[in-house]
Scaffold this motif. Structure first.
Motif, PDB file in Angstrom:
ATOM      1  N   MET A   1       0.845  -1.173   0.000  1.00  0.00           N
ATOM      2  CA  MET A   1       0.000   0.000   0.000  1.00  0.00           C
ATOM      3  C   MET A   1       0.890   1.235   0.000  1.00  0.00           C
ATOM      4  O   MET A   1       1.826   1.329   0.770  1.00  0.00           O
ATOM      5  CB  MET A   1      -0.904  -0.040   1.221  1.00  0.00           C
ATOM      6  N   THR A   2       0.577   2.197  -0.884  1.00  0.00           N
ATOM      7  CA  THR A   2       1.351   3.413  -1.000  1.00  0.00           C
ATOM      8  C   THR A   2       0.406   4.590  -1.116  1.00  0.00           C
ATOM      9  O   THR A   2      -0.519   4.561  -1.914  1.00  0.00           O
ATOM     10  CB  THR A   2       2.242   3.352  -2.267  1.00  0.00           C
ATOM     11  N   ASP A   3       0.632   5.654  -0.348  1.00  0.00           N
ATOM     12  CA  ASP A   3      -0.198   6.860  -0.424  1.00  0.00           C
ATOM     13  C   ASP A   3      -1.694   6.548  -0.413  1.00  0.00           C
ATOM     14  O   ASP A   3      -2.453   7.034  -1.248  1.00  0.00           O
ATOM     15  CB  ASP A   3       0.155   7.690  -1.654  1.00  0.00           C
ATOM     16  N   ASN A   4      -2.121   5.687   0.471  1.00  0.00           N
ATOM     17  CA  ASN A   4      -3.534   5.331   0.641  1.00  0.00           C
ATOM     18  C   ASN A   4      -4.148   4.603  -0.550  1.00  0.00           C
ATOM     19  O   ASN A   4      -5.342   4.671  -0.772  1.00  0.00           O
ATOM     20  CB  ASN A   4      -4.370   6.565   0.974  1.00  0.00           C
ATOM     21  N   HIS A   5      -3.317   3.974  -1.355  1.00  0.00           N
ATOM     22  CA  HIS A   5      -3.883   3.119  -2.400  1.00  0.00           C
ATOM     23  C   HIS A   5      -3.044   1.857  -2.539  1.00  0.00           C
ATOM     24  O   HIS A   5      -1.894   1.797  -2.145  1.00  0.00           O
ATOM     25  CB  HIS A   5      -4.023   3.850  -3.741  1.00  0.00           C
ATOM     26  N   LEU A   6      -3.679   0.837  -3.084  1.00  0.00           N
ATOM     27  CA  LEU A   6      -3.024  -0.436  -3.331  1.00  0.00           C
ATOM     28  C   LEU A   6      -2.321  -0.367  -4.676  1.00  0.00           C
ATOM     29  O   LEU A   6      -2.774   0.326  -5.588  1.00  0.00           O
ATOM     30  CB  LEU A   6      -4.064  -1.558  -3.340  1.00  0.00           C
ATOM     31  N   VAL A   7      -1.223  -1.105  -4.822  1.00  0.00           N
ATOM     32  CA  VAL A   7      -0.485  -1.129  -6.084  1.00  0.00           C
ATOM     33  C   VAL A   7      -0.464  -2.557  -6.625  1.00  0.00           C
ATOM     34  O   VAL A   7      -0.079  -3.491  -5.920  1.00  0.00           O
ATOM     35  CB  VAL A   7       0.959  -0.609  -5.907  1.00  0.00           C
ATOM     36  N   ALA A   8      -0.879  -2.694  -7.882  1.00  0.00           N
ATOM     37  CA  ALA A   8      -0.839  -3.980  -8.576  1.00  0.00           C
ATOM     38  C   ALA A   8       0.144  -3.858  -9.730  1.00  0.00           C
ATOM     39  O   ALA A   8      -0.074  -3.088 -10.654  1.00  0.00           O
ATOM     40  CB  ALA A   8      -2.222  -4.355  -9.101  1.00  0.00           C
ATOM     41  N   SER A   9       1.242  -4.613  -9.658  1.00  0.00           N
ATOM     42  CA  SER A   9       2.233  -4.554 -10.734  1.00  0.00           C
ATOM     43  C   SER A   9       2.340  -5.888 -11.472  1.00  0.00           C
ATOM     44  O   SER A   9       3.214  -6.072 -12.299  1.00  0.00           O
ATOM     45  CB  SER A   9       3.598  -4.149 -10.179  1.00  0.00           C
ATOM     46  N   GLU A  10       1.402  -6.798 -11.167  1.00  0.00           N
ATOM     47  CA  GLU A  10       1.385  -8.089 -11.845  1.00  0.00           C
ATOM     48  C   GLU A  10      -0.057  -8.532 -12.040  1.00  0.00           C
ATOM     49  O   GLU A  10      -0.912  -8.321 -11.181  1.00  0.00           O
ATOM     50  CB  GLU A  10       2.137  -9.131 -11.015  1.00  0.00           C
ATOM     51  N   VAL A  11      -0.309  -9.155 -13.197  1.00  0.00           N
ATOM     52  CA  VAL A  11      -1.630  -9.699 -13.508  1.00  0.00           C
ATOM     53  C   VAL A  11      -1.499 -11.203 -13.645  1.00  0.00           C
ATOM     54  O   VAL A  11      -0.632 -11.707 -14.364  1.00  0.00           O
ATOM     55  CB  VAL A  11      -2.189  -9.100 -14.822  1.00  0.00           C
ATOM     56  N   LEU A  12      -2.342 -11.926 -12.947  1.00  0.00           N
ATOM     57  CA  LEU A  12      -2.383 -13.383 -13.047  1.00  0.00           C
ATOM     58  C   LEU A  12      -3.545 -13.754 -13.966  1.00  0.00           C
ATOM     59  O   LEU A  12      -4.690 -13.360 -13.729  1.00  0.00           O
ATOM     60  CB  LEU A  12      -2.573 -14.003 -11.664  1.00  0.00           C
ATOM     61  N   SER A  13      -3.248 -14.496 -15.015  1.00  0.00           N
ATOM     62  CA  SER A  13      -4.263 -14.871 -16.002  1.00  0.00           C
ATOM     63  C   SER A  13      -5.338 -15.763 -15.405  1.00  0.00           C
ATOM     64  O   SER A  13      -5.071 -16.563 -14.505  1.00  0.00           O
ATOM     65  CB  SER A  13      -3.610 -15.608 -17.171  1.00  0.00           C
ATOM     66  N   LYS A  14      -6.529 -15.630 -15.945  1.00  0.00           N
ATOM     67  CA  LYS A  14      -7.660 -16.470 -15.552  1.00  0.00           C
ATOM     68  C   LYS A  14      -7.233 -17.935 -15.591  1.00  0.00           C
ATOM     69  O   LYS A  14      -6.588 -18.374 -16.534  1.00  0.00           O
ATOM     70  CB  LYS A  14      -8.816 -16.228 -16.524  1.00  0.00           C
ATOM     71  N   GLY A  15      -7.562 -18.658 -14.553  1.00  0.00           N
ATOM     72  CA  GLY A  15      -7.242 -20.075 -14.493  1.00  0.00           C
ATOM     73  C   GLY A  15      -5.879 -20.390 -13.900  1.00  0.00           C
ATOM     74  O   GLY A  15      -5.569 -21.550 -13.650  1.00  0.00           O
ATOM     75  N   THR A  16      -5.042 -19.369 -13.683  1.00  0.00           N
ATOM     76  CA  THR A  16      -3.706 -19.621 -13.129  1.00  0.00           C
ATOM     77  C   THR A  16      -3.610 -19.273 -11.656  1.00  0.00           C
ATOM     78  O   THR A  16      -2.617 -19.590 -11.025  1.00  0.00           O
ATOM     79  CB  THR A  16      -2.620 -18.821 -13.877  1.00  0.00           C
ATOM     80  N   TRP A  17      -4.633 -18.628 -11.109  1.00  0.00           N
ATOM     81  CA  TRP A  17      -4.586 -18.256  -9.698  1.00  0.00           C
ATOM     82  C   TRP A  17      -5.626 -19.041  -8.922  1.00  0.00           C
ATOM     83  O   TRP A  17      -6.618 -19.488  -9.478  1.00  0.00           O
ATOM     84  CB  TRP A  17      -4.752 -16.742  -9.517  1.00  0.00           C
ATOM     85  N   GLN A  18      -5.329 -19.199  -7.631  1.00  0.00           N
ATOM     86  CA  GLN A  18      -6.218 -19.955  -6.759  1.00  0.00           C
ATOM     87  C   GLN A  18      -6.531 -19.130  -5.527  1.00  0.00           C
ATOM     88  O   GLN A  18      -5.836 -18.179  -5.207  1.00  0.00           O
ATOM     89  CB  GLN A  18      -5.568 -21.268  -6.353  1.00  0.00           C
ATOM     90  N   GLY A  19      -7.558 -19.544  -4.834  1.00  0.00           N
ATOM     91  CA  GLY A  19      -7.941 -18.847  -3.614  1.00  0.00           C
ATOM     92  C   GLY A  19      -9.042 -17.852  -3.898  1.00  0.00           C
ATOM     93  O   GLY A  19      -9.583 -17.767  -5.002  1.00  0.00           O
ATOM     94  N   ASP A  20      -9.354 -17.081  -2.876  1.00  0.00           N
ATOM     95  CA  ASP A  20     -10.424 -16.102  -2.981  1.00  0.00           C
ATOM     96  C   ASP A  20      -9.860 -14.708  -3.179  1.00  0.00           C
ATOM     97  O   ASP A  20      -8.911 -14.312  -2.497  1.00  0.00           O
ATOM     98  CB  ASP A  20     -11.280 -16.109  -1.706  1.00  0.00           C
ATOM     99  N   ALA A  21     -10.448 -13.986  -4.092  1.00  0.00           N
ATOM    100  CA  ALA A  21     -10.084 -12.590  -4.277  1.00  0.00           C
ATOM    101  C   ALA A  21     -10.677 -11.777  -3.121  1.00  0.00           C
ATOM    102  O   ALA A  21     -11.781 -12.076  -2.663  1.00  0.00           O
ATOM    103  CB  ALA A  21     -10.599 -12.080  -5.613  1.00  0.00           C
ATOM    104  N   VAL A  22      -9.957 -10.759  -2.675  1.00  0.00           N
ATOM    105  CA  VAL A  22     -10.438  -9.925  -1.576  1.00  0.00           C
ATOM    106  C   VAL A  22     -11.395  -8.841  -2.067  1.00  0.00           C
ATOM    107  O   VAL A  22     -12.097  -8.221  -1.271  1.00  0.00           O
ATOM    108  CB  VAL A  22      -9.270  -9.282  -0.787  1.00  0.00           C
ATOM    109  N   ASP A  23     -11.406  -8.615  -3.394  1.00  0.00           N
ATOM    110  CA  ASP A  23     -12.220  -7.546  -3.950  1.00  0.00           C
ATOM    111  C   ASP A  23     -12.297  -7.766  -5.460  1.00  0.00           C
ATOM    112  O   ASP A  23     -11.692  -8.699  -5.991  1.00  0.00           O
ATOM    113  CB  ASP A  23     -11.573  -6.188  -3.625  1.00  0.00           C
ATOM    114  N   ARG A  24     -13.062  -6.889  -6.130  1.00  0.00           N
ATOM    115  CA  ARG A  24     -13.203  -6.964  -7.587  1.00  0.00           C
ATOM    116  C   ARG A  24     -13.145  -5.572  -8.185  1.00  0.00           C
ATOM    117  O   ARG A  24     -13.559  -4.605  -7.548  1.00  0.00           O
ATOM    118  CB  ARG A  24     -14.543  -7.587  -7.972  1.00  0.00           C
TER     119      ARG A  24
END
Length: 161
Positions: free
Chosen positions: A1-24
């Motif tokens: 988390m930086t400056d009150n926002h989350l940072v996403a620098s990687e995308v996991l393709s559909k079908g390659t990730w497991q578990g529950d997403a925390v948000d959408r």
């Protein structure tokens, strides 16, 4: 988390990730062509997408936040044209005309979907297709050279010696 926002620098393709997403994040087709943009999640979080190069985010992909937090990408409904034809040959002919115009096309069982365009709607109807306007998520084919995620790029049609 930086400056009150989350940072996403990687995308996991559909079908390659497991578990529950925390948000959408729910994004239209145009909003899914990105390299760097601030997104708002369904739960109200600010998410900075910061990638090395622009890609087309697909519905079902996940944005990786930190080492293990996932935010799922969901395709929002867009105004589309759904195209059906009386025969497979007629549908293939229509698909050829769409490809000849470099239109992003989603291929479904027995139909095609493209983004709404009045001129193209008239063209496919003149080809004899049954075309109707629908609101649906748009997930077009990535193209022959896209690999996993579709990279945004331009090209020309000059003949190369």
């Amino acid at each position: 988390m930086t400056d009150n926002h989350l940072v996403a620098s990687e995308v996991l393709s559909k079908g390659t990730w497991q578990g529950d997403a925390v948000d959408r994040v729910v994004l239209s087709y145009d909003d899914r062509f990105r390299r760097r943009v601030m997104l708002k999640s369904e739960k109200g979080a600010d998410v900075l997408l910061s990638l090395k190069e622009a890609i087309l985010l697909q519905s079902g992909d996940a944005l990786l936040i930190g080492a293990d937090r996932l935010i799922e990408v969901v395709a929002a409904p867009d105004k589309l044209i759904e195209i059906r034809c009386e025969s497979e040959k007629a549908l293939l002919r229509t698909a050829w005309h769409l490809g000849n115009r470099h239109l992003a096309t989603e291929i479904l069982k027995g139909s095609l979907r493209i983004r709404y365009d009045k001129v193209i709607l008239e063209m496919v109807e003149q080809l004899g297709a049954d075309a109707r306007v629908v609101d649906a998520p748009f997930n077009p084919e990535g193209g022959a050279y896209s690999g996993g995620h579709t990279k945004v790029h331009g090209h020309d049609h000059d003949l190369h010696p």
